[in-house]
Design a protein around this motif. Structure first.
Motif, short mmCIF file in Angstrom:
data_model
loop_
_atom_site.label_atom_id
_atom_site.label_comp_id
_atom_site.label_asym_id
_atom_site.label_seq_id
_atom_site.Cartn_x
_atom_site.Cartn_y
_atom_site.Cartn_z
N THR A 272 19.99 -2.08 38.32
CA THR A 272 20.23 -1.28 37.06
C THR A 272 21.66 -2.18 36.58
O THR A 272 22.45 -2.24 37.43
N THR B 272 23.05 -0.46 34.54
CA THR B 272 24.13 0.86 33.89
C THR B 272 25.57 0.65 34.38
O THR B 272 25.70 0.53 35.69
N ASP C 159 13.76 -3.35 38.80
CA ASP C 159 14.38 -2.72 37.63
C ASP C 159 14.26 -1.28 37.35
O ASP C 159 13.18 -0.69 37.57
N LEU C 160 15.38 -0.59 36.37
CA LEU C 160 14.96 0.97 36.54
C LEU C 160 14.68 0.98 35.02
O LEU C 160 13.58 1.29 34.56
N ASP C 161 15.86 0.89 34.07
CA ASP C 161 15.65 1.34 32.77
C ASP C 161 14.43 0.29 32.24
O ASP C 161 14.90 -1.12 31.94
N THR D 282 24.03 -1.70 41.80
CA THR D 282 24.60 -1.67 40.37
C THR D 282 25.75 -2.53 40.36
O THR D 282 26.31 -3.07 41.32
#
Length: 260
Positions: A45, A47, A12-14, A73
């Motif tokens: 992500t 996003t 995961d990113l955020d 994504t």
């Protein structure tokens, strides 16, 4: 779930590699070490407001080495899904940055209502147009359905709130393409040619990263950064296979799992 030889990692990113506009301490080093250890990587992500090139540029600005082919994504998943529908006509309730890729409302009839981050385009006519398309048979497709996201200035309502409003008003259920959809994780693992028992998901959000990873049959690692504290206070944690303080601890954990 027993995994004796992890071969790939879905990161995961955020909240896991960065949070509130800053890199998590040790994140860049952890990514480099995972590469040195030979793990294939995908960076996940939810996003849903920006195209992939913008996300990659923002990650580079934070000192995170993510390659184009490694980014996964819901926007990419949506394009693949819609490509598989002949003569798809999309009502896009998405950001201005993504509208060009999905077209603009042209009066229909529509086959799909696509909902993503629409904070810069959302108003009553746009929402009502989506509702009316659903009432005439369009499928509701959600890039993701997170409740809120965290920013440097605090928490903000996420795409899930808009999706829930349309589901309630139109009496439909959304097809979710991003986390926590099990399909999202399965597709990410498949892009690495890895069976589920050789793939590990690392994330901070129990309701998306951990729940989705478990639903897809993958091993899960919860980090105590990002949304972890909020969800712990709410009592909303799904049980992960492993819990570590941060992504900086993941290479050591995977070394242990590989050696087991």
């Amino acid at each position: 779930m027993a995994v004796t030889s992890p071969r790939s990692v879905l990161l995961d990113l955020d909240g896991t590699l960065h949070a509130k506009g800053a890199r998590i301490p040790g994140a860049a080093e952890a990514v480099a070490e995972l590469r040195e250890l030979g793990f294939a990587l995908r960076f996940l992500t939810n996003t849903d407001s920006r195209p992939a090139e913008d996300i990659l540029a923002a990650l580079a600005d934070r000192g995170l080495d993510v390659r184009e082919e490694e980014l996964f994504t819901p926007v990419l998943a949506a394009r693949a899904y819609l490509t598989g529908t002949p003569d798809a006509r999309v009502y896009p309730l998405v950001s201005r940055a993504l509208r060009a890729g999905f077209g603009t409302p042209d009066g229909g009839p529509y086959t799909h209502v696509l909902v993503g981050d629409c904070r810069d385009t959302l108003d009553y006519p746009a929402l009502d147009g989506a509702f009316r398309a659903l009432r005439t048979g369009a499928e509701l497709v959600a890039l993701q359905r997170g409740r809120y996201f965290k920013s440097a200035d605090g928490d903000h309502i996420d795409t899930g709130g808009v999706v829930a409003a349309l589901e309630y008003a139109a009496g439909v259920s959304a097809r979710v393409l991003g986390k926590p959809s099990a399909d999202f994780f399965t597709l990410a693992a498949a892009s690495l040619s890895t069976d589920p028992d050789g793939c590990v998901v690392v994330g901070d959000d129990a309701t998306t990263d951990i729940a989705g990873g478990r639903a897809a049959g993958l091993r899960t690692v919860q980090v105590r950064t990002g949304k972890y504290a909020d969800q712990l206070a709410e009592g909303g944690h799904r049980e992960a296979d492993h819990v570590v303080d941060s992504v900086a601890d993941v290479p050591a954990l995977l070394r242990e799992l590989t050696a087991a």
